[in-house]
Design a protein around this motif. Sequence first.
Motif, PDB file in Angstrom:
ATOM      1  N   TYR A 145       0.932  -0.947   0.036  1.00  0.00           N
ATOM      2  CA  TYR A 145       0.035  -0.063   0.112  1.00  0.00           C
ATOM      3  C   TYR A 145       0.956   1.398   0.027  1.00  0.00           C
ATOM      4  O   TYR A 145       0.769   2.132  -0.891  1.00  0.00           O
ATOM      5  CB  TYR A 145      -0.826  -0.065   1.259  1.00  0.00           C
ATOM      6  N   PHE A 146       2.012   1.133   0.913  1.00  0.00           N
ATOM      7  CA  PHE A 146       2.807   2.504   0.800  1.00  0.00           C
ATOM      8  C   PHE A 146       3.433   2.761  -0.523  1.00  0.00           C
ATOM      9  O   PHE A 146       3.441   3.801  -1.175  1.00  0.00           O
ATOM     10  CB  PHE A 146       3.765   2.227   2.106  1.00  0.00           C
ATOM     11  N   PHE A 147       4.161   1.769  -0.946  1.00  0.00           N
ATOM     12  CA  PHE A 147       4.944   1.749  -2.158  1.00  0.00           C
ATOM     13  C   PHE A 147       4.138   2.161  -3.592  1.00  0.00           C
ATOM     14  O   PHE A 147       4.410   2.850  -4.028  1.00  0.00           O
ATOM     15  CB  PHE A 147       5.932   0.493  -2.472  1.00  0.00           C
ATOM     16  N   VAL A 152       1.511   5.713  -7.677  1.00  0.00           N
ATOM     17  CA  VAL A 152       0.217   6.470  -8.067  1.00  0.00           C
ATOM     18  C   VAL A 152       0.291   7.690  -8.047  1.00  0.00           C
ATOM     19  O   VAL A 152       0.163   8.360  -9.038  1.00  0.00           O
ATOM     20  CB  VAL A 152      -0.913   5.748  -7.345  1.00  0.00           C
ATOM     21  N   THR A 153       0.754   8.405  -6.798  1.00  0.00           N
ATOM     22  CA  THR A 153       0.856   9.854  -6.706  1.00  0.00           C
ATOM     23  C   THR A 153       1.957  10.565  -7.602  1.00  0.00           C
ATOM     24  O   THR A 153       1.737  11.617  -8.246  1.00  0.00           O
ATOM     25  CB  THR A 153       1.261  10.078  -5.306  1.00  0.00           C
ATOM     26  N   ARG A 162      -8.002  14.813  -9.851  1.00  0.00           N
ATOM     27  CA  ARG A 162      -9.177  14.857 -10.458  1.00  0.00           C
ATOM     28  C   ARG A 162     -10.303  14.121  -9.707  1.00  0.00           C
ATOM     29  O   ARG A 162     -11.547  14.874  -9.771  1.00  0.00           O
ATOM     30  CB  ARG A 162      -9.278  14.502 -11.912  1.00  0.00           C
ATOM     31  N   GLU A 163      -9.706  13.233  -8.888  1.00  0.00           N
ATOM     32  CA  GLU A 163     -11.029  12.428  -8.011  1.00  0.00           C
ATOM     33  C   GLU A 163     -10.710  12.673  -6.707  1.00  0.00           C
ATOM     34  O   GLU A 163      -9.774  12.721  -6.092  1.00  0.00           O
ATOM     35  CB  GLU A 163     -10.622  10.803  -8.333  1.00  0.00           C
ATOM     36  N   GLU A 164     -11.752  13.162  -5.885  1.00  0.00           N
ATOM     37  CA  GLU A 164     -11.804  14.116  -4.837  1.00  0.00           C
ATOM     38  C   GLU A 164     -11.291  12.777  -3.720  1.00  0.00           C
ATOM     39  O   GLU A 164     -10.420  12.996  -2.734  1.00  0.00           O
ATOM     40  CB  GLU A 164     -13.227  14.143  -3.971  1.00  0.00           C
ATOM     41  N   PRO A 165     -11.795  11.362  -3.579  1.00  0.00           N
ATOM     42  CA  PRO A 165     -11.262  10.506  -2.769  1.00  0.00           C
ATOM     43  C   PRO A 165      -9.813  10.223  -2.895  1.00  0.00           C
ATOM     44  O   PRO A 165      -9.299  10.152  -2.134  1.00  0.00           O
ATOM     45  CB  PRO A 165     -12.233   9.139  -3.258  1.00  0.00           C
ATOM     46  N   LEU A 166      -9.571   9.978  -4.143  1.00  0.00           N
ATOM     47  CA  LEU A 166      -7.929   9.679  -4.475  1.00  0.00           C
ATOM     48  C   LEU A 166      -7.093  10.852  -4.114  1.00  0.00           C
ATOM     49  O   LEU A 166      -6.016  10.661  -3.517  1.00  0.00           O
ATOM     50  CB  LEU A 166      -7.750   9.430  -5.922  1.00  0.00           C
ATOM     51  N   ARG A 167      -7.723  12.038  -4.092  1.00  0.00           N
ATOM     52  CA  ARG A 167      -6.991  13.119  -3.614  1.00  0.00           C
ATOM     53  C   ARG A 167      -6.640  13.112  -2.138  1.00  0.00           C
ATOM     54  O   ARG A 167      -5.711  13.604  -1.515  1.00  0.00           O
ATOM     55  CB  ARG A 167      -7.449  14.641  -4.150  1.00  0.00           C
ATOM     56  N   ILE A 168      -7.486  12.697  -1.193  1.00  0.00           N
ATOM     57  CA  ILE A 168      -7.666  12.724   0.057  1.00  0.00           C
ATOM     58  C   ILE A 168      -6.404  11.720   0.407  1.00  0.00           C
ATOM     59  O   ILE A 168      -5.805  11.887   1.187  1.00  0.00           O
ATOM     60  CB  ILE A 168      -9.204  12.642   0.690  1.00  0.00           C
ATOM     61  N   LEU A 169      -6.878  10.455  -0.067  1.00  0.00           N
ATOM     62  CA  LEU A 169      -5.756   9.441   0.021  1.00  0.00           C
ATOM     63  C   LEU A 169      -4.395   9.611  -0.275  1.00  0.00           C
ATOM     64  O   LEU A 169      -3.665   9.334   0.648  1.00  0.00           O
ATOM     65  CB  LEU A 169      -6.247   8.198  -0.559  1.00  0.00           C
ATOM     66  N   SER A 170      -4.140  10.540  -1.489  1.00  0.00           N
ATOM     67  CA  SER A 170      -2.710  11.003  -1.685  1.00  0.00           C
ATOM     68  C   SER A 170      -2.380  11.923  -0.421  1.00  0.00           C
ATOM     69  O   SER A 170      -1.239  11.828  -0.201  1.00  0.00           O
ATOM     70  CB  SER A 170      -3.160  11.523  -3.110  1.00  0.00           C
ATOM     71  N   ILE A 176      -1.646   7.303   6.560  1.00  0.00           N
ATOM     72  CA  ILE A 176      -2.236   6.250   6.604  1.00  0.00           C
ATOM     73  C   ILE A 176      -1.411   4.940   6.620  1.00  0.00           C
ATOM     74  O   ILE A 176      -1.551   3.960   7.444  1.00  0.00           O
ATOM     75  CB  ILE A 176      -3.345   6.030   5.550  1.00  0.00           C
ATOM     76  N   SER A 177      -0.350   4.859   5.783  1.00  0.00           N
ATOM     77  CA  SER A 177       0.588   3.842   5.832  1.00  0.00           C
ATOM     78  C   SER A 177       1.078   3.665   7.131  1.00  0.00           C
ATOM     79  O   SER A 177       1.318   2.440   7.614  1.00  0.00           O
ATOM     80  CB  SER A 177       1.868   4.145   4.790  1.00  0.00           C
ATOM     81  N   PHE A 178       1.480   4.552   7.788  1.00  0.00           N
ATOM     82  CA  PHE A 178       2.292   4.478   9.002  1.00  0.00           C
ATOM     83  C   PHE A 178       1.005   3.844  10.124  1.00  0.00           C
ATOM     84  O   PHE A 178       1.524   2.932  11.156  1.00  0.00           O
ATOM     85  CB  PHE A 178       2.635   5.902   9.592  1.00  0.00           C
ATOM     86  N   ALA A 179      -0.008   4.192   9.884  1.00  0.00           N
ATOM     87  CA  ALA A 179      -1.077   3.765  10.841  1.00  0.00           C
ATOM     88  C   ALA A 179      -1.372   2.265  10.649  1.00  0.00           C
ATOM     89  O   ALA A 179      -1.440   1.599  11.617  1.00  0.00           O
ATOM     90  CB  ALA A 179      -2.476   4.602  10.842  1.00  0.00           C
ATOM     91  N   LEU A 180      -1.467   2.089   9.195  1.00  0.00           N
ATOM     92  CA  LEU A 180      -1.435   0.567   9.131  1.00  0.00           C
ATOM     93  C   LEU A 180      -0.322  -0.299   9.940  1.00  0.00           C
ATOM     94  O   LEU A 180      -0.549  -1.656  10.095  1.00  0.00           O
ATOM     95  CB  LEU A 180      -1.664   0.222   7.736  1.00  0.00           C
ATOM     96  N   TYR A 181       0.858   0.080   9.406  1.00  0.00           N
ATOM     97  CA  TYR A 181       2.053  -0.730   9.899  1.00  0.00           C
ATOM     98  C   TYR A 181       1.920  -0.493  11.383  1.00  0.00           C
ATOM     99  O   TYR A 181       2.268  -1.486  12.136  1.00  0.00           O
ATOM    100  CB  TYR A 181       3.270   0.117   9.496  1.00  0.00           C
ATOM    101  N   LEU A 182       1.486   0.444  12.063  1.00  0.00           N
ATOM    102  CA  LEU A 182       1.690   0.343  13.557  1.00  0.00           C
ATOM    103  C   LEU A 182       0.636  -0.388  14.120  1.00  0.00           C
ATOM    104  O   LEU A 182       0.674  -1.231  15.301  1.00  0.00           O
ATOM    105  CB  LEU A 182       1.414   1.994  14.045  1.00  0.00           C
ATOM    106  N   THR A 183      -0.604  -0.712  13.464  1.00  0.00           N
ATOM    107  CA  THR A 183      -1.648  -1.685  14.011  1.00  0.00           C
ATOM    108  C   THR A 183      -0.948  -3.176  13.825  1.00  0.00           C
ATOM    109  O   THR A 183      -1.136  -3.718  14.788  1.00  0.00           O
ATOM    110  CB  THR A 183      -2.690  -1.480  13.029  1.00  0.00           C
ATOM    111  N   GLY A 184      -0.206  -3.552  12.839  1.00  0.00           N
ATOM    112  CA  GLY A 184       0.380  -4.762  12.754  1.00  0.00           C
ATOM    113  C   GLY A 184       1.547  -4.745  13.935  1.00  0.00           C
ATOM    114  O   GLY A 184       1.486  -6.010  14.405  1.00  0.00           O
TER     115      GLY A 184
END
Length: 452
Positions: A145-147, A152-153, A162-170, A176-184
């Motif tokens: 997900y991180f790489f 993609v960015t 151009r896409e609002e959801p993608l812009r927020i994720l970017s 988000i990547s750090f939060a996912l890793y921290l959960t693991g």
Amino acid sequence: MTEVRHRGAKDGEPPLEQQPSEDKGSDSELKAEKDAVSDNESKVDSGVPEVPVSADDTPEVLNKALSGLSSRWKNWWVRGILTLAMISFFFIIIYLGPMVLMMIVLCVQIKCFQEIITIGYSVYHSYDLPWFRTLSWYFLLCVNYFFYGETVTDYFFTLVQREEPLRILSKYHRFISFALYLTGFCMFVLSLVKKHYRLQFYMFGWTHVTLLIVVTQSHLIIHNLFEGMIWFIVPISCVICNDIMAYMFGFFFGRTPLIKLSPKKTWEGFIGGLFSTIVFGIMLSYVMAGVRYFVCPVEFNNDSNSFQVDCEPSDLFQLQDYTLPGVLESVTGWTTVRLYPFQIHSIALSSFASIVGPFGGFFASGFKRAFKIKDFANTIPGHGGIMDRFDCQYLMATFVNVYIASFIRGPNPSKVIQQLLALRPDQQLYIFHSLKAHLTEKGLLPAVEAAA
């Protein structure tokens, strides 16, 4: 008491077995506990884990057709036939385009990760400890997900904006990547089991080193692909050529062992593979450098929402005249020779694939010897697992990426424009006026009288 017991035994008297004591009981319990712990630790530290041995997976048709041959020649024919099949498959995915190539790279990455993790799981599963396999695949998901989010960015910037959801994720991608890793990471800590801490940390390191070797390198392969398919095809082909030619020279002429980790590797195969790969790399580069489909960077077309490979080839892919050194001129009788500059770079790529690349295979051989297994898996008859075929490719991918960044890649105007378009209007105007003033001062733009 111990002294009395030894003395009694020495004098021929019966040992004092009828006098149990708390000290004796506690000593025996402590000894039993230590023995159990030492058994567990020795199983991890000094013993060789029990990894299932791959069975002979050669297709029955080939077994029957080659039944009259010795095992040496049977293996030669099996490897040869399957090699031709893999090369044909490689040509097909190149024809299908860069998007298919990226998907194949991702599939190969997942399979290689699975093969390495399965070896660790074979060891770990015997202890019946929770979550190792689950956490391993979870960390693979996080790292991908991180790489791939970063990719993609970088390469799909306009689509992302151009896409609002993608812009927020970017925008919040790294958080988000750090939060996912921290959960693991927290899940791993919660999974720790008493008396098996060291083993669990072994497996934690196992997973992360596997991620470093497999996922990071496959990410670099995709980055190389975006620079132009020639940077993907030529390095991979050089590794394949070196593997084939080193095997052929070693099979027919090999006499001198090369390295103890791989007893079948010989100096004759190593040297023959080196010269064959350099010649092959120069010839393949000459063929591919004249085709735009191979030399142009892979870019995403926002109008058609698809990849396009079309450009005006750079000087790297334009024929130029080179003056030959005096020694070569006396031998060939030529004063100059016309080459693509990329062919010069291909010598560096071929040399690395032949000299340093095999050490990726030696590393894998040492790893397999540590666990007393012949191959990582039995996916490909005569070749082993996917990781057995890509052990050198990952090392090559890193070299190509570093080589491009050091000697080839320059400033990328399209990325600069993408970053400018992401700025606020007032910031864009400031940069516009600053650039205009700079170009005017350099004389590249005519001076304009200020309006009254």
